[in-house]
Design a protein around this motif. Sequence first.
Motif, short mmCIF file in Angstrom:
data_model
loop_
_atom_site.label_atom_id
_atom_site.label_comp_id
_atom_site.label_asym_id
_atom_site.label_seq_id
_atom_site.Cartn_x
_atom_site.Cartn_y
_atom_site.Cartn_z
N GLU A 1 -51.61 -84.65 -102.91
CA GLU A 1 -53.04 -84.90 -102.80
C GLU A 1 -53.70 -83.91 -101.84
N THR A 2 -53.00 -83.53 -100.78
CA THR A 2 -53.54 -82.56 -99.82
C THR A 2 -53.77 -81.21 -100.47
N LEU A 3 -52.77 -80.72 -101.20
CA LEU A 3 -52.93 -79.43 -101.87
C LEU A 3 -53.96 -79.49 -102.98
N ALA A 4 -54.10 -80.66 -103.62
CA ALA A 4 -55.11 -80.80 -104.68
C ALA A 4 -56.51 -80.69 -104.10
N ARG A 5 -56.70 -81.18 -102.87
CA ARG A 5 -58.03 -81.16 -102.27
C ARG A 5 -58.41 -79.80 -101.68
N VAL A 6 -57.51 -79.18 -100.92
CA VAL A 6 -57.88 -77.95 -100.21
C VAL A 6 -57.12 -76.72 -100.70
N GLY A 7 -56.18 -76.90 -101.62
CA GLY A 7 -55.41 -75.75 -102.10
C GLY A 7 -56.28 -74.68 -102.73
N GLU A 8 -57.27 -75.11 -103.51
CA GLU A 8 -58.15 -74.14 -104.17
C GLU A 8 -58.98 -73.37 -103.15
N GLN A 9 -59.50 -74.07 -102.15
CA GLN A 9 -60.29 -73.39 -101.11
C GLN A 9 -59.45 -72.36 -100.35
N ILE A 10 -58.22 -72.75 -100.00
CA ILE A 10 -57.35 -71.83 -99.27
C ILE A 10 -57.00 -70.62 -100.13
N ALA A 11 -56.74 -70.86 -101.41
CA ALA A 11 -56.38 -69.76 -102.31
C ALA A 11 -57.53 -68.77 -102.45
N ILE A 12 -58.76 -69.28 -102.61
CA ILE A 12 -59.92 -68.39 -102.76
C ILE A 12 -60.18 -67.61 -101.47
N ALA A 13 -60.05 -68.30 -100.32
CA ALA A 13 -60.26 -67.61 -99.04
C ALA A 13 -59.22 -66.51 -98.84
N SER A 14 -57.96 -66.82 -99.14
CA SER A 14 -56.90 -65.82 -98.97
C SER A 14 -57.08 -64.66 -99.94
N LEU A 15 -57.54 -64.97 -101.17
CA LEU A 15 -57.78 -63.90 -102.14
C LEU A 15 -58.90 -62.98 -101.67
N ALA A 16 -59.97 -63.56 -101.11
CA ALA A 16 -61.07 -62.75 -100.60
C ALA A 16 -60.61 -61.85 -99.45
N GLU A 17 -59.80 -62.39 -98.55
CA GLU A 17 -59.27 -61.58 -97.44
C GLU A 17 -58.35 -60.48 -97.97
N PHE A 18 -57.54 -60.80 -98.96
CA PHE A 18 -56.63 -59.81 -99.55
C PHE A 18 -57.42 -58.68 -100.20
N LEU A 19 -58.46 -59.03 -100.96
CA LEU A 19 -59.25 -58.00 -101.64
C LEU A 19 -60.04 -57.15 -100.64
N ALA A 20 -60.44 -57.75 -99.52
CA ALA A 20 -61.16 -56.98 -98.50
C ALA A 20 -60.28 -55.85 -97.97
N PHE A 21 -59.02 -56.13 -97.75
CA PHE A 21 -58.11 -55.08 -97.28
C PHE A 21 -57.76 -54.10 -98.40
N VAL A 22 -57.73 -54.58 -99.63
CA VAL A 22 -57.48 -53.67 -100.75
C VAL A 22 -58.61 -52.66 -100.88
N VAL A 23 -59.84 -53.10 -100.67
CA VAL A 23 -60.98 -52.18 -100.69
C VAL A 23 -60.82 -51.10 -99.61
N GLY A 24 -60.22 -51.48 -98.48
CA GLY A 24 -60.00 -50.51 -97.41
C GLY A 24 -59.07 -49.38 -97.79
N LEU A 25 -58.33 -49.54 -98.88
CA LEU A 25 -57.44 -48.46 -99.34
C LEU A 25 -58.22 -47.25 -99.83
N ARG A 26 -59.52 -47.41 -100.06
CA ARG A 26 -60.35 -46.28 -100.48
C ARG A 26 -60.73 -45.38 -99.31
N SER A 27 -60.32 -45.74 -98.11
CA SER A 27 -60.63 -44.92 -96.94
C SER A 27 -59.97 -43.55 -97.06
N VAL A 28 -60.63 -42.55 -96.47
CA VAL A 28 -60.09 -41.19 -96.50
C VAL A 28 -59.08 -40.95 -95.39
#
Length: 393
Positions: free
Chosen positions: A56-83
Amino acid sequence: IAVGICVLFGVHMSPIISEVIPFLILAIGVDNMFFLVNTYNEIQTPELAVEKCMGETLARVGEQIAIASLAEFLAFVVGLRSVMPAMKEFCVYAAAAVAVNFVLQVTTFMSVLSLDNKRQRRGGLDCLPCITRPGLRVAKSGNEKGIVRKFVERRYSPTILSPRGKDLTFIAFGVLLFFGIIGTISLDMGLSQSVAFPEDSELIPFFDLQKTLFTDLGPPLYIVARDMNFSSPEIQLKMADLMSTMESVSTVHSLVSFQDYLTRWVSSCDHNPPKKLLPTGVVPPENYREWLKEFIHTPLNDSCCTGKGICGEPFQMDLDIDETTGDIITGRMRGFFKPAWSSAQYTEAIRTSRAATDSSGLNAYPYSVFIVFFEEYRVARCFCACARAPLAK
């Protein structure tokens, strides 16, 4: 785990990564752990099975945690475009750490949390879970409220949502936004060399003495030119113009050029047979290779060197000459910048010297020992200037 994966794939690890990444991931990941624990405490009751509580815990907040972690992951992936390679490596390690952190939170952490809840239900001690204590209180039910939650419900929320609270919140936000914009516009990037070492480092007195004793000359400066026909009158004139331009640059202290001394050697020293420059003041192209070879092999005890200070032998280190054709492959001017103590002064020295060489029409560029390090500040400063432009308007 993330470090091991990155090293396995050959990603270089710098000292700044090993020092910053642990604290960064701790700051990013600890909030998800609080979400999981808080939600679990709200759900769990002595009558509800531990496995059911976990699901029940993962059903309630698992989606929020996954989206937040994905956003943080993509933010660092964008940083790979640095020169900047160092920034790319940092982003690789940070993105891998965020991904591994999320996986461990929804697997290992939840498993440990379930074991801890079972320990509470059977009355086990915190540090010695194998020892049970009869009558020890089990985990509280979700209906019980903690001190922080009571404060938010009874004090904070009514105050912040009242008419006066809304007005004060709006005013505080406006004041913080104003000072934030002012601070962003006046942002000065950089890190003093003295604060990059421990307080008891022997290098700190060295930097202090350097500022006191070396007040005239700064770092060495080299203007490297290559892949040109140095004997061409047009190139010789452009080299002379570049020499004059560099001497007028505010961050340059002094500069000497083999081309300038070669011209002075031809025009001022006694030669047999006599040597003459063209009316434009340059060395004749047909004599350039021969006279250049003679010039750089002129010994220091030559009469022109001892009497007029025009010496050619020291310029041998500034020239890479093709032994077959006698053509210059690469040549350089050398001198000194003015003293620089801050990152702003170093980046300004890079900018002004590079602007002078770029406008010369020659295949030339400035080099100094500090450019490799402060180039990243110059690039970052450009990004910050682009970001601050709309605010300045």
